[in-house]
Design a protein around this motif. Structure first.
Motif, PDB file in Angstrom:
ATOM      1  N   ARG A  44       0.860  -1.186   0.000  1.00  0.00           N
ATOM      2  CA  ARG A  44       0.000   0.000   0.000  1.00  0.00           C
ATOM      3  C   ARG A  44       0.895   1.234   0.000  1.00  0.00           C
ATOM      4  O   ARG A  44       2.108   1.125   0.179  1.00  0.00           O
ATOM      5  CB  ARG A  44      -0.966   0.004   1.179  1.00  0.00           C
ATOM      6  N   SER A  45       0.268   2.393  -0.174  1.00  0.00           N
ATOM      7  CA  SER A  45       1.046   3.629  -0.214  1.00  0.00           C
ATOM      8  C   SER A  45       0.452   4.662   0.735  1.00  0.00           C
ATOM      9  O   SER A  45      -0.687   4.531   1.187  1.00  0.00           O
ATOM     10  CB  SER A  45       1.084   4.188  -1.640  1.00  0.00           C
ATOM     11  N   GLN A  46       1.240   5.695   1.028  1.00  0.00           N
ATOM     12  CA  GLN A  46       0.770   6.739   1.934  1.00  0.00           C
ATOM     13  C   GLN A  46       1.525   8.033   1.657  1.00  0.00           C
ATOM     14  O   GLN A  46       2.748   8.035   1.531  1.00  0.00           O
ATOM     15  CB  GLN A  46       1.021   6.324   3.393  1.00  0.00           C
ATOM     16  N   SER A  47       0.761   9.111   1.574  1.00  0.00           N
ATOM     17  CA  SER A  47       1.386  10.419   1.493  1.00  0.00           C
ATOM     18  C   SER A  47       1.952  10.752   2.861  1.00  0.00           C
ATOM     19  O   SER A  47       1.281  10.588   3.877  1.00  0.00           O
ATOM     20  CB  SER A  47       0.325  11.454   1.077  1.00  0.00           C
ATOM     21  N   TRP A  48       3.184  11.189   2.930  1.00  0.00           N
ATOM     22  CA  TRP A  48       3.858  11.410   4.214  1.00  0.00           C
ATOM     23  C   TRP A  48       4.418  12.836   4.181  1.00  0.00           C
ATOM     24  O   TRP A  48       5.518  13.073   3.669  1.00  0.00           O
ATOM     25  CB  TRP A  48       4.956  10.348   4.385  1.00  0.00           C
ATOM     26  N   PRO A  49       3.658  13.779   4.715  1.00  0.00           N
ATOM     27  CA  PRO A  49       3.940  15.199   4.445  1.00  0.00           C
ATOM     28  C   PRO A  49       5.043  15.800   5.307  1.00  0.00           C
ATOM     29  O   PRO A  49       4.856  16.852   5.928  1.00  0.00           O
ATOM     30  CB  PRO A  49       2.586  15.857   4.736  1.00  0.00           C
ATOM     31  N   PHE A  50       6.202  15.151   5.377  1.00  0.00           N
ATOM     32  CA  PHE A  50       7.306  15.655   6.212  1.00  0.00           C
ATOM     33  C   PHE A  50       8.588  15.785   5.408  1.00  0.00           C
ATOM     34  O   PHE A  50       9.557  15.075   5.681  1.00  0.00           O
ATOM     35  CB  PHE A  50       7.480  14.746   7.434  1.00  0.00           C
ATOM     36  N   PRO A  51       8.731  16.679   4.452  1.00  0.00           N
ATOM     37  CA  PRO A  51       7.642  17.584   4.082  1.00  0.00           C
ATOM     38  C   PRO A  51       6.824  17.118   2.877  1.00  0.00           C
ATOM     39  O   PRO A  51       5.694  17.561   2.712  1.00  0.00           O
ATOM     40  CB  PRO A  51       8.385  18.881   3.724  1.00  0.00           C
TER      41      PRO A  51
END
Ligand code: ZN
Length: 280
Positions: free
Chosen positions: A212-219
């Motif tokens: 699966r995937s995930q947006s990881w906003p760091f940054p």
């Protein structure tokens, strides 16, 4: 790469509708406040969203949340008028739903992108944000910048039922996690999995399967989650990106990443599978 498995992948966020063409001029709705340091300002009862309110200047409309326009704005962390308090986003992950995590990731990444693209990287002129899509335009030379996403692989490596977990120097004390790294230009994700694991812990892997995937906003990371196996337990850490690595059984786990992070999800899935096997 073996079979691509998308079961259990998160479906498109149902509460968060990204369509915003007909509401780009909305003047009120729900508001996410983020401090200049990238912390979330939660309500006094620790909720992400409060009541409908006017959108301040410089807010960015993100779409609709349960049908109501929603926007993000950068707000000072000492803004006592709203009675909100700043929280680290990673501390908030366990209490947010999947839809809320998508919303927060969008808000953080869009704010960060606008701040870092105020001037054209090609000619240095001021950039102007498009009204309808996430695009910064340079009127002087025509250059367009879209939000930057940096693809990363993150991989749970197993040997039988045991998991290979590692810690980087910036982790909280005692925490171990799955192995991760940026995909390099010209490289595909499966090659990046094999290269990163070999570089960081000196292990060759096979059976690489996307999970699966995930947006990881760091940054602005975009995590592609994989599982892989190895046929040896010998590890050699690089000592730079990884300061320690070891094999863990599900009965003796170290401190893990927070619920809501894809690394934790990969670990939890494996724990579930081993427990199910034991009870079969
Ligand atoms: Zn330009």
């Amino acid at each position: 790469m073996a079979n691509t498995t998308l079961q259990d992948a998160p479906v498109a966020a149902s509460l968060f509708d990204r369509e915003r063409r007909d509401i780009v001029d909305a003047r009120k709705g729900l508001l996410i406040r983020i401090t200049p340091d990238g912390e979330l300002l939660l309500t006094s009862d620790e909720r992400l969203l409060g009541h409908e309110e006017p959108f301040p200047e410089w807010s960015i409309v993100l779409g609709r949340w349960q049908g109501m326009p929603i926007a993000v704005v950068e707000a000072p962390c000492d803004d006592v008028s709203t009675a909100r308090r700043a929280h680290k986003v990673t501390d908030c992950l366990p209490m947010l739903s999947d839809d809320e995590r998508c919303l927060v990731a969008t808000a953080l990444e869009v704010l960060h992108w606008r701040r870092d693209h105020r001037f054209c990287g090609r000619c240095g002129s001021p950039m102007v944000m498009d009204a309808f899509e996430y695009a910064m335009h340079c009127k002087a030379c025509g250059h367009i910048c879209y939000p930057r996403l940096s693809p990363c692989i993150i991989t749970l490596v197993t040997y039988g039922d045991d998991m290979l977990l590692a810690r980087s120097p910036h982790f909280p004390a005692g925490r171990f996690s799955t192995l991760a790294g940026f995909i390099e230009p010209g490289e595909n994700a499966e090659q990046a999995v094999k290269r990163e694991i070999r570089e960081e812990v000196g292990v060759d892997v096979h059976g690489v399967v996307f999970q699966r995937s995930q947006s990881w906003p760091f940054p602005h990371s975009f995590m592609l989650g994989f599982t892989a196996q190895t046929s040896t337990k010998d590890i050699t850490i690089d000592g730079v990106e990884i300061e320690a690595a070891d094999w863990f059984s599900i009965d003796e786990l170290p401190a893990l990443p927070p619920v809501g992070a894809i690394s934790r999800w990969l670990i939890d899935q494996h724990v579930k599978q081993v427990k199910a096997k034991r009870h079969a």
